[in-house]
Structure formats: structure tokens, C-alpha cells
Enzyme design. Structure first.
Site, short mmCIF file in Angstrom:
data_model
loop_
_atom_site.label_atom_id
_atom_site.label_comp_id
_atom_site.label_asym_id
_atom_site.label_seq_id
_atom_site.Cartn_x
_atom_site.Cartn_y
_atom_site.Cartn_z
N LYS A 118 0.97 -0.99 0.36
CA LYS A 118 0.02 -0.12 -0.01
C LYS A 118 0.66 1.14 0.23
O LYS A 118 2.05 1.35 1.03
CB LYS A 118 -0.62 0.06 1.14
CG LYS A 118 -2.16 1.15 1.44
CD LYS A 118 -2.84 1.30 2.22
CE LYS A 118 -3.16 2.63 2.67
NZ LYS A 118 -4.11 2.37 4.05
N ASP A 136 -2.95 9.55 3.41
CA ASP A 136 -4.99 9.60 3.93
C ASP A 136 -4.96 10.75 5.36
O ASP A 136 -5.31 10.85 6.11
CB ASP A 136 -4.67 8.09 4.64
CG ASP A 136 -5.83 7.84 4.54
OD1 ASP A 136 -6.66 8.00 4.90
OD2 ASP A 136 -6.55 6.55 5.75
N LYS A 161 -10.62 12.74 8.70
CA LYS A 161 -10.28 12.24 9.99
C LYS A 161 -10.08 13.06 10.78
O LYS A 161 -9.90 13.97 10.61
CB LYS A 161 -8.12 11.23 9.75
CG LYS A 161 -8.19 10.07 9.05
CD LYS A 161 -6.93 9.76 9.09
CE LYS A 161 -7.14 8.53 8.51
NZ LYS A 161 -7.57 7.32 8.71
N ASP A 163 0.47 6.44 5.81
CA ASP A 163 0.37 5.36 5.10
C ASP A 163 0.71 5.01 3.42
O ASP A 163 0.19 3.69 3.51
CB ASP A 163 -1.29 5.72 4.84
CG ASP A 163 -2.30 5.08 4.45
OD1 ASP A 163 -2.50 3.78 5.48
OD2 ASP A 163 -3.14 6.03 4.48
N ASP A 206 -12.67 6.51 4.12
CA ASP A 206 -11.23 6.80 4.97
C ASP A 206 -11.00 4.73 4.68
O ASP A 206 -9.52 4.74 5.46
CB ASP A 206 -11.42 6.82 5.97
CG ASP A 206 -9.98 7.42 7.21
OD1 ASP A 206 -8.81 6.58 6.30
OD2 ASP A 206 -10.09 6.74 8.06
N GLU A 217 -9.77 3.42 2.37
CA GLU A 217 -9.40 3.30 1.31
C GLU A 217 -8.43 2.67 0.19
O GLU A 217 -8.02 2.63 -1.06
CB GLU A 217 -8.93 5.08 0.78
CG GLU A 217 -7.68 5.73 1.69
CD GLU A 217 -7.02 4.88 2.82
OE1 GLU A 217 -8.26 5.21 3.66
OE2 GLU A 217 -6.15 5.06 2.96
N ARG A 243 -7.95 -0.68 0.94
CA ARG A 243 -8.76 -1.29 0.01
C ARG A 243 -9.23 -0.96 -0.81
O ARG A 243 -8.85 -2.44 -2.12
CB ARG A 243 -9.67 -2.18 0.87
CG ARG A 243 -11.10 -1.94 1.27
CD ARG A 243 -11.62 -1.91 2.98
NE ARG A 243 -10.86 -1.86 3.55
CZ ARG A 243 -11.96 -2.02 5.01
NH1 ARG A 243 -12.51 -2.68 5.05
NH2 ARG A 243 -11.05 -1.86 5.91
N1 BES Z 1 -4.70 3.86 6.71
C1 BES Z 1 -5.73 4.07 7.60
C2 BES Z 1 -5.07 2.71 8.63
C3 BES Z 1 -4.75 3.01 10.28
C4 BES Z 1 -5.34 4.04 10.99
C5 BES Z 1 -3.15 3.04 9.74
C6 BES Z 1 -3.95 4.86 11.89
C7 BES Z 1 -2.34 3.29 11.09
C8 BES Z 1 -3.49 4.07 11.74
C9 BES Z 1 -6.72 3.39 6.56
O1 BES Z 1 -6.86 3.86 5.94
C10 BES Z 1 -7.91 3.67 7.55
O2 BES Z 1 -8.75 4.35 7.48
N2 BES Z 1 -8.60 2.99 7.97
C11 BES Z 1 -9.92 3.32 8.66
C12 BES Z 1 -11.05 2.06 8.14
C13 BES Z 1 -12.78 2.03 8.56
C14 BES Z 1 -12.85 2.89 7.93
C15 BES Z 1 -13.39 1.01 8.80
C16 BES Z 1 -9.78 2.30 10.14
O3 BES Z 1 -8.88 1.72 10.61
O4 BES Z 1 -10.41 3.72 10.99
ZN ZN Z 2 -5.12 4.20 4.69
MN MN Z 3 -7.88 5.46 5.61
#
Ligand code: BES
Ligand code: ZN
Ligand code: MN
Length: 493
Positions: free
Chosen positions: A263, A268, A275, A286, A345, A347, A349
């Protein structure tokens, strides 16, 4: 830093001319073999220091001696390594860390580690050799590119490691350099490390290594391939997305490659599902999955591993532009499957699924994707283990084993069919989020719908890729894990 394997017989230790010799002590006033030899030359001075309580074998304890009688080395550094014969992996790492902390401030330009002789519980000697390199190199890492006042130059230039195992040292060096590359790319701010920047770095590796070939797909080319999911993410940003492909050919022509899919989300923000503000800067990390793929392919090329590797890095920003994805939007992925985007968010996947579909064209023997995919993984496993999910248990077992061996560990979570229910959408083939429960697993379940054609493992590195707080910085994980896996794989051939 230069690392070298060097063989010295115990009889020669006292006559080595070097800036510093590093030797191990153990609890209960026990000496390592090398320490004993030196102790004999200096009429039992080290034993005296231990009985007096000035030196001891507690893991991580150090004492620097200068001008020791009977030895040619300018200095002797005593390092505690715990109970003799029972040194744990952590104690060994703490010991090497203590040593390099002393040495990096000292005036010695060349030092000699006699630490390979320390028996570490559940670890092979080659592990101890590699750790001496990797731990020392990591301790010397700095990123002061953006500071006007640079950190003072380290006088130390050369670390000799007492061993005949040159291969282990070379593996340690390549891994350490891979970790450094991953850290450097990861630590760069998002305004500099854009998808285009990563693409340039991939071209750079192509220039450096004759057996790495890089190809970068632009948005128009991705459009032609039908990557509607990936492109929906980059639509929200002014930076064009790139699909970076690097092929390393170290094996035979027909050998099916190992595919590493990382990735490469260079920032992000969450997109329209923005966020919260605090710590949002950390979302420059990210792209750590992609960075680890860079580090790994470079290390594999340096070691000339006799395997083929294909690296695929989907790279984009996730931003809330007027043309960005909106909750409720439905996109069509390259696989033809449609996705209802309930949270912009989620994104990672969305870009990975198209990259994973694309990867099938290389007829890979196995595919490992590496992604900072879910905050839920940090809650589940913290900073110690990366999350592992797989559709093929032998592959999962090989990664668990590699992690155990090198210390860059993973922990497996299930991706049972029952979890797939959480991704049901009333309007599309699936939705991009599965609710609050089992967030790491449902993210992997989402990806599993695009990886049916091959053996696949997913590494969620959200908790392990970087450290927050005062010592903020990328860790370079899971480069050591991937290198251990690839080295083991090459050895079975
Ligand atoms: N890049 C983030 C995941 C992340 C968050 C990694 C904080 C490290 C620290 C990912 O894109 C994300 O935002 N995932 C969301 C998914 C949710 C919306 C289902 C998450 O984990 O909050
Ligand atoms: Zn992300
Ligand atoms: Mn995200």
C-alpha cells in the site's frame, strides 16, 4: 557503516589492534570465552571489577575500559548479556543496543564485536550475527535532511564481527540497508513523497540494479485496465496516482515470482470521511507497506537471491477534493466486482483490490500484500506483531515461522466465511466497510475477494510500521520479516 565478518582465534584477541573490543559478561560473575581470554591477559582485572560490583552481566549494562594491560586494543567494552546460556533475544538486542550507544559517541573509528559466541535461547547463531549488524545500523539511523543543524558526525566507520559466517553478515547488511531505505521513504513528508516521487525512486532502483526492471502505469493506463476502484481514490487528490511495478529476476526465466504488493498511500486524510486532526500528520506513513516493498526488493537484489520477485505498489493520496469519493458512491473494480463506498477513509482496500487483480497476470507462486490497513489492528496487537491473514495455511505458517526466527513477528487472525457477511451491501456486490467489529479481519475479507486465483497472505502493519510520540519515526518493518521469508524460500530451492 561498514560491517565485516572476521575470524580471530581466542589466542589472537589480545594482540588485535583496534579502537575497541566488545565482549560479553553474564550474571553471577560469568565471563564469555573472549572475556576470559582478555581477563587472563590482564591478570584477572575484569573478574576483579565484577566481584567489586563495578561491572556486571545484567542485560544492557555496559562498562568502557581504556588502557587495559596486556591487550593491544585501545579500549575494551564490557556488555551484560543476562544469564549465561539463557540470554533471551530481547536481552541480546538490548546488549548490542547498549554497545552501539557507547561506541557512537566514542572516538574509536573501528571496533570489533566478540558477541557471536553468546548463546541466545531459541535462536540460531546466524540470528545473533545478523542482529549485531541490524541493531547497530538501526541505532545509527538519523534523518536530519530537513534540519539546518545536523547531528554530529559519528566517528565510527567500521564494525568487525567475530564470525566465519560471511553470508549471515551479508544478509544482515542487506536487510539493514533495506530497512534504511524503507525508513527514509516513510519518514519523508507527504508534500515531497508523492506517488510520482515513489515512481521516480522505483526508476532509480531500475538504474542501480541490472536485474530490476521498473514499469510505472499512469492514470490513463489504469483507466484502460478498468481500475475504477483505485482511480476513485486518486480522483480526490491533485496528485496523479501511479501503479509502480518492479520486477527482480534473480531466478530462472520460467520460475513463478513471489509477488509483494505494498500500500503506497502517500497521505491519508480520510477523504470526505475526514479523519480527526490530532496526529493526522502520521498519515504520511500510510505508504509504509509500499516502502517496505522497496526495501525488500533492494535487499534481495543486493544479495542476488536466486528467485524472481514482482513488486506492485499502488500509490495515491486520499484527499477531500470536490471530485472525491462520497459516502454511498458505487465504483467498479478491475475484477468487475462493484463496491459501495460507505466510508472514504477505508481507501487502502480500494487501491489494493485493483493492484491485487492486476498482480494475477504475473502468475505468481504466492502473493503477500503489506498495508497500514486498519486502526483496529493497533488495538488488537499493538506495536509488537503485524497482523497476518491468509487464504493458504502453508504460506501463513511460513510467515509465522520467519517472524519467529528473525524477531519481526506476525500473529494470525482468522478470515472465516462468516465474517464476509459484514460486507454485504444492499446496492453493490460489497461495501467497503464491515462495521466496528473485527475491523482488521473484515478488511482482509474484502481483499480476499480479489485474491482467489492464487495463494495469498495479507500483513496489516498499522501497529508496527512506525512509532509515535517523542521518538516518532518509521521502523522499516516488515523488511526483516520479508527478507527472512525470502532467504528461507531461496534456501529450499
Ligand atoms: N490508513 C488507515 C489505517 C490506519 C489508521 C493505520 C491509523 C494506522 C493508524 C486506513 O486507511 C483507515 O483509515 N482505515 C479505517 C477503516 C475504517 C474506516 C473501516 C480505520 O482503521 O479507521
Ligand atoms: Zn489509509
Ligand atoms: Mn484511511
Amino acid at each position: 557503516m561498514k560491517f565485516q565478518a572476521k575470524v580471530t582465534t581466542p589466542a589472537q584477541i589480545n594482540s588485535i589492534k583496534t579502537g575497541c573490543i566488545v565482549i560479553a559478561l553474564f550474571e553471577e560473575n560469568q565471563l564469555s570465552t573472549s572475556a576470559e581470554t582478555i581477563d587472563n591477559a590482564c591478570n584477572g582485572y575484569i573478574t576483579k571489577l565484577m566481584t567489586r560490583g563495578d561491572a556486571n552481566g545484567c542485560a544492557g549494562k555496559s562498562l568502557l575500559l581504556t588502557g587495559l594491560h596486556g591487550v593491544k586494543a585501545e579500549r575494551i567494552l564490557l556488555i551484560g548479556m543476562g544469564k549465561k546460556g539463557e540470554t533471551s533475544a530481547k536481552q541480546f538486542i538490548d546488549g548490542v543496543t547498549a554497545a552501539i550507544k557507547v561506541l557512537k559517541d566514542g572516538p574509536a573509528t573501528e571496533v570489533y564485536y566478540f558477541l557471536s559466541e553468546v548463546a541466545v535461547v531459541n535462536k540460531e547463531t546466524s540470528w545473533a550475527i545478523r542482529q549485531q549488524v541490524e541493531v547497530s545500523d538501526a541505532a545509527l539511523y538519523t534523518l536530519d535532511q530537513f534540519k539546518r543543524k545536523k547531528s554530529p558526525a559519528v566517528a565510527l566507520k567500521n564494525i568487525q564481527i567475530s564470525t566465519s559466517n560471511k553470508i549471515a553478515v551479508a544478509q544482515g547488511v542487506a536487510t539493514a540497508r533495506g530497512v534504511t531505505l524503507a525508513k527514509d521513504l516513510s519518514n519523508l513528508p507527504g508534500n515531497l513523497c508523492t506517488p510520482s516521487y515513489l515512481a521516480e525512486q522505483a526508476e532509480q532502483l531500475d538504474q542501480t540494479f541490472s536485474n530490476i526492471k521498473t514499469k510505472v502505469l499512469n492514470e490513463a493506463e489504469m483507466e484502460k485496465l478498468g481500475m475504477g476502484s483505485l482511480l476513485s481514490v486518486s480522483r480526490g487528490s491533485r496528485q496523479p496516482a501511479k501503479l509502480i511495478v518492479m520486477q527482480y529476476s534473480g531466478g530462472n526465466k520460467g520460475d513463478q515470482p513471489v509477488a509483494l504488493v505494498g500500500k503506497g498511500l502517500t497521505f491519508d486524510s480520510g477523504g470526505i470521511s475526514l479523519k480527526p486532526g490530532p496526529q493526522m500528520d502520521e498519515m504520511k506513513y500510510d505508504m509504509c507497506g509500499g516502502a517496505s516493498v522497496f526495501g525488500t526488493i533492494q535487499a534481495a537484489a543486493e544479495l542476488k537471491l536466486p528467485i524472481n520477485i514482482v513488486a506492485v505498489i499502488p500509490s495515491s493520496e486520499n484527499m477531500p477534493d470536490g471530485d472525491a469519493n462520497k459516502p454511498g458512491d458505487i465504483v467498479t473494480s478491475m475484477s468487475g466486482q462493484t463496491i459501495e463506498i460507505l466510508n472514504t477513509d477505508a481507501e487502502g482496500r480500494l487501491i489494493l483490490c485493483d493492484a491485487l487483480t492486476y498482480t494475477a497476470k504475473f502468475k505468481p507462486a504466492i502473493v503477500i500484500d503489506i498495508a497500514t490497513l486498519t486502526g483496529a489492528c493497533i488495538i488488537a496487537l499493538g506495536g509488537q506483531a503485524s497482523g497476518l491473514m491468509a487464504n493458504h495455511q502453508p504460506l501463513a505458517d511460513a510467515l509465522l515461522d520467519a517472524g519467529q526466527k528473525c524477531g519481526d513477528r506476525v500473529w494470525q487472525l482468522p478470515i472465516w466465511d462468516e465474517y464476509q457477511e459484514q460486507l454485504k451491501s444492499p446496492f453493490a456486490d460489497m461495501q467497503n466497510i464491515g462495521g466496528r467489529e473485527a475491523g482488521t479481519i473484515t478488511a482482509a475479507c474484502f481483499l480476499s475477494r480479489f485474491t482467489k486465483e492464487y495463494h495469498w497472505a495479507h500483513l496489516d502493519i498499522a501497529g508496527t510500521a512506525w512509532i509515535s510520540g517523542a521518538n516518532k519515526g518509521a521502523t522499516g518493518r516488515p523488511v526483516p520479516l520479508l527478507m527472512q521469508y525470502l532467504i528461507d524460500l531461496a534456501n529450499t530451492k
